[in-house]
Design a protein around this motif. Structure first.
Motif, PDB file in Angstrom:
ATOM      1  N   GLU A 158       0.803  -1.222   0.000  1.00 43.16           N
ATOM      2  CA  GLU A 158       0.000   0.000   0.000  1.00 43.16           C
ATOM      3  C   GLU A 158       0.838   1.274   0.000  1.00 43.16           C
ATOM      4  OE1 GLU A 158      -0.754   0.153   4.850  1.00 43.16           O
ATOM      5  OE2 GLU A 158      -2.410  -0.178   3.477  1.00 43.16           O
ATOM      6  N   HIS A 159       2.090   1.218   0.442  1.00 38.04           N
ATOM      7  CA  HIS A 159       2.915   2.419   0.477  1.00 38.04           C
ATOM      8  C   HIS A 159       3.762   2.577  -0.782  1.00 38.04           C
ATOM      9  CE1 HIS A 159       5.220  -0.863   2.222  1.00 38.04           C
ATOM     10  NE2 HIS A 159       6.331  -0.210   1.988  1.00 38.04           N
ATOM     11  N   PHE A 160       3.365   1.885  -1.866  1.00 41.47           N
ATOM     12  CA  PHE A 160       4.046   2.030  -3.150  1.00 41.47           C
ATOM     13  C   PHE A 160       3.073   2.578  -4.188  1.00 41.47           C
ATOM     14  CE2 PHE A 160       7.048  -0.611  -1.035  1.00 41.47           C
ATOM     15  CZ  PHE A 160       8.267  -0.354  -1.637  1.00 41.47           C
ATOM     16  N   ALA A 161       3.632   3.252  -5.187  1.00 40.21           N
ATOM     17  CA  ALA A 161       2.811   3.837  -6.240  1.00 40.21           C
ATOM     18  C   ALA A 161       3.316   3.381  -7.605  1.00 40.21           C
ATOM     19  CB  ALA A 161       2.849   5.363  -6.156  1.00 40.21           C
ATOM     20  N   ALA A 162       2.398   3.294  -8.569  1.00 37.21           N
ATOM     21  CA  ALA A 162       2.741   2.925  -9.937  1.00 37.21           C
ATOM     22  C   ALA A 162       2.143   3.950 -10.893  1.00 37.21           C
ATOM     23  CB  ALA A 162       2.226   1.529 -10.263  1.00 37.21           C
ATOM     24  N   VAL A 163       2.935   4.401 -11.852  1.00 40.30           N
ATOM     25  CA  VAL A 163       2.475   5.351 -12.870  1.00 40.30           C
ATOM     26  C   VAL A 163       2.607   4.689 -14.241  1.00 40.30           C
ATOM     27  CG1 VAL A 163       2.830   7.602 -13.929  1.00 40.30           C
ATOM     28  CG2 VAL A 163       3.212   7.313 -11.470  1.00 40.30           C
ATOM     29  N   HIS A 164       1.500   4.601 -14.962  1.00 44.60           N
ATOM     30  CA  HIS A 164       1.519   3.989 -16.293  1.00 44.60           C
ATOM     31  C   HIS A 164       2.272   4.884 -17.266  1.00 44.60           C
ATOM     32  CE1 HIS A 164       0.137   1.647 -19.735  1.00 44.60           C
ATOM     33  NE2 HIS A 164      -0.142   2.797 -20.326  1.00 44.60           N
ATOM     34  N   ILE A 181       7.490   2.437 -10.946  1.00 48.94           N
ATOM     35  CA  ILE A 181       7.065   2.025  -9.601  1.00 48.94           C
ATOM     36  C   ILE A 181       8.090   2.494  -8.579  1.00 48.94           C
ATOM     37  CG2 ILE A 181       6.576   0.044  -8.102  1.00 48.94           C
ATOM     38  CD1 ILE A 181       5.693  -1.474 -10.623  1.00 48.94           C
ATOM     39  N   CYS A 182       7.601   3.110  -7.513  1.00 53.26           N
ATOM     40  CA  CYS A 182       8.477   3.548  -6.430  1.00 53.26           C
ATOM     41  C   CYS A 182       7.637   3.707  -5.163  1.00 53.26           C
ATOM     42  CB  CYS A 182       9.174   4.865  -6.770  1.00 53.26           C
ATOM     43  SG  CYS A 182       8.062   6.280  -6.920  1.00 53.26           S
ATOM     44  N   LYS A 183       8.280   4.074  -4.078  1.00 53.29           N
ATOM     45  CA  LYS A 183       7.538   4.328  -2.844  1.00 53.29           C
ATOM     46  C   LYS A 183       6.610   5.520  -3.041  1.00 53.29           C
ATOM     47  CE  LYS A 183       9.329   4.458   1.168  1.00 53.29           C
ATOM     48  NZ  LYS A 183       8.347   3.570   1.848  1.00 53.29           N
ATOM     49  N   LEU A 184       5.450   5.458  -2.428  1.00 50.50           N
ATOM     50  CA  LEU A 184       4.477   6.539  -2.531  1.00 50.50           C
ATOM     51  C   LEU A 184       5.082   7.867  -2.099  1.00 50.50           C
ATOM     52  CD1 LEU A 184       1.545   7.259  -3.165  1.00 50.50           C
ATOM     53  CD2 LEU A 184       0.971   6.729  -0.781  1.00 50.50           C
ATOM     54  N   ALA A 185       5.967   7.827  -1.098  1.00 48.78           N
ATOM     55  CA  ALA A 185       6.587   9.056  -0.595  1.00 48.78           C
ATOM     56  C   ALA A 185       7.487   9.717  -1.626  1.00 48.78           C
ATOM     57  CB  ALA A 185       7.390   8.747   0.668  1.00 48.78           C
TER      58      ALA A 185
END
Length: 303
Positions: free
Chosen positions: A158-164, A275-279
């Motif tokens: 949940e603390h990771f983010a992905a950008v297409h 993909i990286c940490k949400l922070a």
């Protein structure tokens, strides 16, 4: 908790790994008294002992284990915060550890790095190429700051983010004078009569192939596996082997006499993401990387 974002945290991470004061001091290039003082300073800050001494060496306490669970994230966030704070001078100094898929490494990445370097000329960029299933584990462990690769076949923490970034088809490629090129169209059964070259540890390929071809996938097992795009292309150019690759590799393959086949069975589409940490997602380095990739990445024509 200001001392957590400092050399004391770095010292703690080395102590946690080495479990030995002397060995950790040697690794850090400082004296044991200095390392001991650093540990005490950090323990005073968190209000608890972080290690207990045993006959086998240092063992983390509950507080030590709790701190370690967040230590890599704290360390990464501190480094990215430093880069972001320095954005007005465009003289940021730091380290960006990046993982990319093999196809991207031989296509879009060099141009993206040139654009990134123009914004952050003093940032040391460390690039590792690998398969999605390997890179995602390294990102989650904190060994990489960011990865750009095919979307992993697993939910992200949940603390990771992905950008297409973009989507690409998979294509079957072989040498220009391959026997299969005498046919206007080929089937998967036709392909299975020849050996396939694939990437090492490419579990996502196996998953997508099974979803697409069902039981027929058993005959698509790779005869040769490698992590080197150059090795793959050289083997394809010299043999009757074939490969199923991201279409972004086609221009590189054409330079070695490799062309895509027209396959009756539609192959799958892969989705490339950052993909990286949400922070980190709103940090200037990551935003710059995204802009550079969006500006430079062009999906090649395969015709």
């Amino acid at each position: 908790m200001r001392l957590l974002v400092s050399r004391h945290l770095e010292n703690f991470l080395v102590l946690y790994e080495m479990r030995n004061m002397r060995a950790a001091a040697e690794r850090k290039g400082i004296t044991q008294p200095a390392l001991t003082k650093s540990l005490r300073t950090l323990e005073d800050e968190v209000g608890s002992d972080l290690f207990k001494r045993t006959a086998k060496g240092l063992e983390p306490t509950e507080a030590g284990e709790a701190l370690h669970r967040y230590a890599h994230a704290i360390d990464q966030e501190a480094r990215f915060a430093t880069l972001d704070v320095q954005r007005s001078t465009i003289e940021a100094k730091g380290l960006l550890r990046m993982g990319v898929g093999p196809a991207l490494a031989v296509s879009s990445l060099p141009r993206v790095l040139v654009d990134f370097y123009e914004k952050f000329p003093n940032v040391q960029v460390s690039v590792e190429t690998g398969i999605t299933t390997v890179l995602i584990e390294e990102v989650i462990r904190g060994d990489l700051d960011v990865m750009i690769s095919a979307r992993p076949d697993r939910p992200l923490p949940e603390h990771f983010a992905a950008v297409h970034l973009f989507s690409n088809r998979m294509l079957a490629v072989c040498r220009r004078d391959h026997p299969l090129r005498q046919r206007a169209r080929v089937t998967i059964e036709d392909l299975c009569q020849y050996r396939r070259v694939g990437f090492l540890d490419d579990h996502d390929f196996d998953i997508n192939a099974k979803k697409t071809f069902g039981r027929r996938v058993e005959n698509l097992t790779a005869a040769i596996r490698t992590n080197s795009v150059s090795v793959m292309l050289d083997v394809l150019a010299a043999t009757d082997h074939f490969a199923i690759v991201n279409e972004i590799m086609v221009p590189r393959g054409k330079a070695q006499g490799l062309l895509p086949l027209t396959v009756d069975d539609p192959l799958w589409v892969i989705h490339i993401e950052l993909i990286c940490k949400l922070a980190f997602i709103d940090s200037r380095p990551i935003k710059t990387l995204l802009r550079a990739w969006n500006a430079r990445t062009l999906v090649p024509s395969t015709h």
